[in-house]
Scaffold this motif. Sequence first.
Motif, PDB file in Angstrom:
ATOM      1  N   ASN A  49     -14.305  32.277 -41.770  1.00 34.12           N
ATOM      2  CA  ASN A  49     -12.989  32.203 -40.883  1.00 34.12           C
ATOM      3  C   ASN A  49     -12.985  33.801 -40.436  1.00 34.12           C
ATOM      4  N   THR A  50     -13.919  33.581 -39.301  1.00 32.97           N
ATOM      5  CA  THR A  50     -14.260  35.054 -38.633  1.00 32.97           C
ATOM      6  C   THR A  50     -13.640  34.758 -37.132  1.00 32.97           C
ATOM      7  N   VAL A  51     -13.021  35.813 -36.490  1.00 35.29           N
ATOM      8  CA  VAL A  51     -12.599  35.917 -35.115  1.00 35.29           C
ATOM      9  C   VAL A  51     -12.788  37.437 -34.643  1.00 35.29           C
ATOM     10  N   LYS A  52     -13.313  37.189 -33.475  1.00 37.74           N
ATOM     11  CA  LYS A  52     -13.285  38.600 -32.733  1.00 37.74           C
ATOM     12  C   LYS A  52     -12.421  38.750 -31.460  1.00 37.74           C
ATOM     13  N   ILE A  53     -11.537  39.571 -31.488  1.00 39.69           N
ATOM     14  CA  ILE A  53     -10.515  39.538 -30.641  1.00 39.69           C
ATOM     15  C   ILE A  53     -10.888  40.946 -29.708  1.00 39.69           C
ATOM     16  N   ALA A  54     -11.073  40.601 -28.405  1.00 42.54           N
ATOM     17  CA  ALA A  54     -10.943  41.821 -27.409  1.00 42.54           C
ATOM     18  C   ALA A  54      -9.792  41.638 -26.372  1.00 42.54           C
ATOM     19  N   LEU A  55      -9.188  42.812 -26.351  1.00 47.80           N
ATOM     20  CA  LEU A  55      -7.935  43.112 -25.696  1.00 47.80           C
ATOM     21  C   LEU A  55      -8.212  44.140 -24.473  1.00 47.80           C
ATOM     22  N   ALA A  56      -7.572  43.793 -23.382  1.00 45.70           N
ATOM     23  CA  ALA A  56      -7.289  44.859 -22.185  1.00 45.70           C
ATOM     24  C   ALA A  56      -6.007  45.130 -21.877  1.00 45.70           C
ATOM     25  N   GLY A  57      -5.678  46.406 -21.993  1.00 43.12           N
ATOM     26  CA  GLY A  57      -4.276  46.764 -21.474  1.00 43.12           C
ATOM     27  C   GLY A  57      -4.455  47.429 -20.018  1.00 43.12           C
ATOM     28  N   GLU A  58      -3.166  47.982 -19.839  1.00 48.26           N
ATOM     29  CA  GLU A  58      -3.367  48.987 -18.710  1.00 48.26           C
ATOM     30  C   GLU A  58      -4.050  49.952 -18.747  1.00 48.26           C
ATOM     31  N   ASN A  59      -4.056  50.580 -20.008  1.00 42.84           N
ATOM     32  CA  ASN A  59      -4.858  51.892 -20.280  1.00 42.84           C
ATOM     33  C   ASN A  59      -6.249  51.965 -21.046  1.00 42.84           C
ATOM     34  N   ARG A  60      -6.471  50.892 -21.670  1.00 45.75           N
ATOM     35  CA  ARG A  60      -7.640  50.773 -22.382  1.00 45.75           C
ATOM     36  C   ARG A  60      -8.015  49.424 -22.803  1.00 45.75           C
ATOM     37  N   LYS A  61      -9.278  49.404 -23.656  1.00 42.59           N
ATOM     38  CA  LYS A  61      -9.575  48.126 -24.183  1.00 42.59           C
ATOM     39  C   LYS A  61      -9.891  48.289 -25.432  1.00 42.59           C
ATOM     40  N   VAL A  62      -9.722  47.344 -26.408  1.00 40.58           N
ATOM     41  CA  VAL A  62     -10.004  47.431 -27.788  1.00 40.58           C
ATOM     42  C   VAL A  62     -11.095  46.182 -28.279  1.00 40.58           C
ATOM     43  N   GLU A  63     -11.523  46.316 -29.226  1.00 38.42           N
ATOM     44  CA  GLU A  63     -12.244  45.261 -29.813  1.00 38.42           C
ATOM     45  C   GLU A  63     -12.306  44.990 -31.339  1.00 38.42           C
ATOM     46  N   VAL A  64     -11.816  44.044 -32.086  1.00 37.68           N
ATOM     47  CA  VAL A  64     -11.697  43.971 -33.376  1.00 37.68           C
ATOM     48  C   VAL A  64     -12.359  42.690 -33.775  1.00 37.68           C
ATOM     49  N   THR A  65     -13.155  42.824 -35.062  1.00 35.38           N
ATOM     50  CA  THR A  65     -13.901  41.496 -35.869  1.00 35.38           C
ATOM     51  C   THR A  65     -13.141  41.741 -37.238  1.00 35.38           C
ATOM     52  N   GLY A  66     -12.553  40.541 -37.307  1.00 32.71           N
ATOM     53  CA  GLY A  66     -11.910  40.528 -38.906  1.00 32.71           C
ATOM     54  C   GLY A  66     -12.141  39.001 -39.470  1.00 32.71           C
ATOM     55  N   ALA A  67     -11.954  38.980 -40.462  1.00 32.65           N
ATOM     56  CA  ALA A  67     -11.937  37.507 -41.284  1.00 32.65           C
ATOM     57  C   ALA A  67     -10.731  37.388 -42.179  1.00 32.65           C
ATOM     58  N   SER A  68     -10.345  36.214 -42.045  1.00 39.39           N
ATOM     59  CA  SER A  68      -9.260  35.603 -43.009  1.00 39.39           C
ATOM     60  C   SER A  68      -9.975  35.172 -44.253  1.00 39.39           C
ATOM     61  N   ILE A  69      -9.586  36.032 -45.499  1.00 38.30           N
ATOM     62  CA  ILE A  69     -10.419  35.563 -46.739  1.00 38.30           C
ATOM     63  C   ILE A  69      -9.410  34.777 -47.781  1.00 38.30           C
ATOM     64  N   GLY A  70      -8.087  34.356 -47.405  1.00 40.57           N
ATOM     65  CA  GLY A  70      -7.573  33.452 -48.184  1.00 40.57           C
ATOM     66  C   GLY A  70      -6.023  34.268 -48.719  1.00 40.57           C
ATOM     67  N   GLY A  71      -5.259  33.450 -48.832  1.00 42.48           N
ATOM     68  CA  GLY A  71      -3.977  34.019 -49.248  1.00 42.48           C
ATOM     69  C   GLY A  71      -3.194  34.941 -48.284  1.00 42.48           C
ATOM     70  N   GLY A  72      -3.657  34.805 -47.184  1.00 47.10           N
ATOM     71  CA  GLY A  72      -3.100  35.887 -46.147  1.00 47.10           C
ATOM     72  C   GLY A  72      -3.800  36.980 -45.845  1.00 47.10           C
ATOM     73  N   ASN A  73      -4.778  37.233 -46.803  1.00 46.34           N
ATOM     74  CA  ASN A  73      -5.463  38.282 -46.774  1.00 46.34           C
ATOM     75  C   ASN A  73      -6.661  38.436 -45.801  1.00 46.34           C
ATOM     76  N   ILE A  74      -6.800  39.635 -45.210  1.00 47.46           N
ATOM     77  CA  ILE A  74      -7.715  39.904 -43.969  1.00 47.46           C
ATOM     78  C   ILE A  74      -8.705  40.844 -44.511  1.00 47.46           C
ATOM     79  N   ALA A  75     -10.022  40.862 -43.897  1.00 50.53           N
ATOM     80  CA  ALA A  75     -11.193  41.908 -43.881  1.00 50.53           C
ATOM     81  C   ALA A  75     -11.490  42.215 -42.570  1.00 50.53           C
TER      82      ALA A  75
END
Length: 223
Positions: free
Chosen positions: A107-133
């Motif tokens: 359950n892994t997702v990579k999210i890349a966001l671009a705003g007016e001032n900057r860009k970010v990238e986050v990779t995370g996994a949903s590991i059960g029970g609403g918990n994330i890593a």
Amino acid sequence: MTMRFKNVFSIIGPAMIGPSSSHTAGAVRIGRFARQLLGESPAEAHICFYGSFAETYQGHGTDLAVAGGILDYRTDDERIRESLQIAEETGIKLDFTTGVQPGAHPNTVKIALAGENRKVEVTGASIGGGNIAIQGINGFEVKCSGELPTLVIEHADRQGMLAGITALFSRADVNIGYIITDRKGRTEEALTVVEADGAIPDALIEAVEKLPHVSRTAYIDLT
């Protein structure tokens, strides 16, 4: 055999919009982590699902969940059901793709966001029970849980940086529950993630930002 749980989410899961804590609640929290890391409303969001997320994200509403998180909604926000439409109405361009990442959590997702001032990238996994890593931030291999108030610090790799950061937390009487640093090379760019046992005051964040060689901070609180 005795089972151990880190928190109540591990037993009953969080208050959430269904159908699955792994495919919705965890995905919302990863989306919120990325949004708060960006620090502004994004103009574009590129989301790549891996593993079981890639196979079932539309049927299980994981796309709705991530979009809701990017809108900074909590896991139980009724607006998650309409998050794709709301994102479009607020001017956020969403792009969903799937990929293959050997060895990644299902359950892994990579999210890349671009705003007016900057860009970010986050990779995370949903590991059960609403918990994330969270497994990666802006190309750095750093791990954190998102369970505690978190300060993400971008800085140059210089001697004494960690000592300076931890000294400020100690002076402010804020206990550090977890800290990790990754760097791109000696004396190059680095990123430090600090999870605190309580809220991180604005004055402490401002003091960290004033440290030599710190370029930016982002405060993330998913509680």
